[in-house]
Design a protein around this motif. Structure first.
Motif: not given
Length: 358
Positions: A183-185, A232, A247, A263, A272, A276, A279, A350, A352
């Motif tokens: 997961m990339d935020i 995300t 977000q 989401t 997921a 989120i 985090w 993750l 982020a």
């Protein structure tokens, strides 16, 4: 006023004398016209899926598509000897698309009539109209998002993922680990904004407020140093899930206001939303601020209410709310949390952006 037809989500191709020139079983050799190759690529770039319904020997026809260099463009091909209406119906059902969003092209009037008789919602086109197909409004989405341009790859990855899950015999958490989820935020880019707007419009079950933010609204928030517009993106060993979360965060000295969390329902089973939220809670904890999350109950978003409560958000009063701008709608609740750090997710890696400073 003439009503514009709904956008085509999937075009189903006949092969002989439609996609290619010649009859494979009779001629043995067929050719793919340049304009057809260009049309296939153009529709793909617009996010329109493509499939095949052809009366042919499956292996021979599929090998020919591979030899012509276009097999990768087609999902769920149906190549055999049954009625084409059955093939088109099966394709629509597996994609979970309404029949009114399916189109079918064939050089044979009898084949088009057979599909039209059994599936009157499906739009049928003769092969001689291929040259003008891309200019028709039903093949021209008003906006092509980043994810739309890779829709085919996302669906193909989804089919592989589903097959792997059906074959897997262990606990569900072990299957999630096997997916190698990443997961990339990060902060939204201009290129992502159309997809961000789409998330505010199209997510309902996992949408905290149901408030729509237009492109103009989002650009204004991007330019405001108090706001974070965060996207995300999820991938796994099979390929991309695309942008699956949004977000909108307004940062104040003592409190961060999560104005919208949305989401995609596609990734609920991967946890997921929890990753989120955890985090965000961890980032607020490191910054030494409270979190306030806006929530507006709708007929469909009970799951989001549960997610907030499970993360520790409550209705308790706190003077940290003092000075916050009024919510976008009067029926929006503001849930409160004093952040505490969480352990990392055992199933999701993750990556982020840091929200500290600024």
């Amino acid at each position: 006023m003439t009503q514009q037809p709904p956008i085509v989500k999937c075009l189903v191709w006949d092969l002989d004398n439609t996609l290619w020139q010649g009859t494979l079983l009779e001629d043995g050799r067929v050719t793919l016209p340049g304009p057809v190759r260009e049309l296939i690529a153009e529709l793909d770039s617009r996010g329109i899926l493509q499939s095949v319904a052809s009366k042919n020997d499956h292996d021979q026809a599929w090998n020919q598509l591979q030899a012509l260099g276009v097999a990768e463009y087609f999902v769920l091909p149906r190549i055999g000897w049954g009625p084409k209406s059955d093939a088109v119906r099966e394709i629509a059902a597996e994609l979970n698309f309404a029949l009114g969003t399916i189109a079918f092209v064939d050089d044979q009037p009898a084949e088009r009539a057979e599909v039209q008789f059994h599936l009157p919602e499906v739009r049928c086109y003769p092969a001689e109209e291929l040259s003008g197909l891309a200019a028709l409004p039903e093949f021209s989405p008003p906006t092509v998002t980043v994810d739309a341009r890779r829709r085919r790859q996302m669906y193909q990855a989804g089919f592989q993922r589903k097959a792997a899950e059906e074959e897997f015999t262990g606990p569900s958490e072990d299957f999630l680990r096997s997916l190698e989820l990443v997961m990339d935020i990060g902060r939204a880019t201009e290129e992502q904004l159309s997809r961000v707007e789409e998330l505010t419009l199209r997510t309902s079950q996992m949408n905290a407020t149901g408030v729509h933010y237009s492109l103009a609204d989002l650009r204004t928030l991007l330019a405001d140093p108090r706001h974070e517009v965060l996207v995300t993106v999820l991938t796994d060993r099979f390929g991309p899930h695309g942008a699956v979360g949004l977000q909108l965060l307004e940062k104040h000295p003592r409190v961060w206001n999560l104005k919208l969390l949305a989401t995609s329902c596609r990734v609920v089973s991967f946890g997921a939303g929890s990753v989120i939220l955890n985090w965000l809670v961890d980032e607020a904890s490191r910054a030494g601020v409270h979190l306030v999350a806006d929530f507006r109950r709708t007929e469909r978003n009970r799951m989001m209410d549960i997610a907030y409560r499970f993360a520790g958000f409550t209705d308790e009063a706190c003077d940290c709310r003092a000075g916050l701008p009024a919510p976008a709608h009067e029926d929006i609740q503001r849930l409160h949390l004093i952040p505490e750090p969480h352990a990392p997710s055992p199933t999701v890696k993750l990556n982020a952006v840091s929200l500290q400073g600024g």
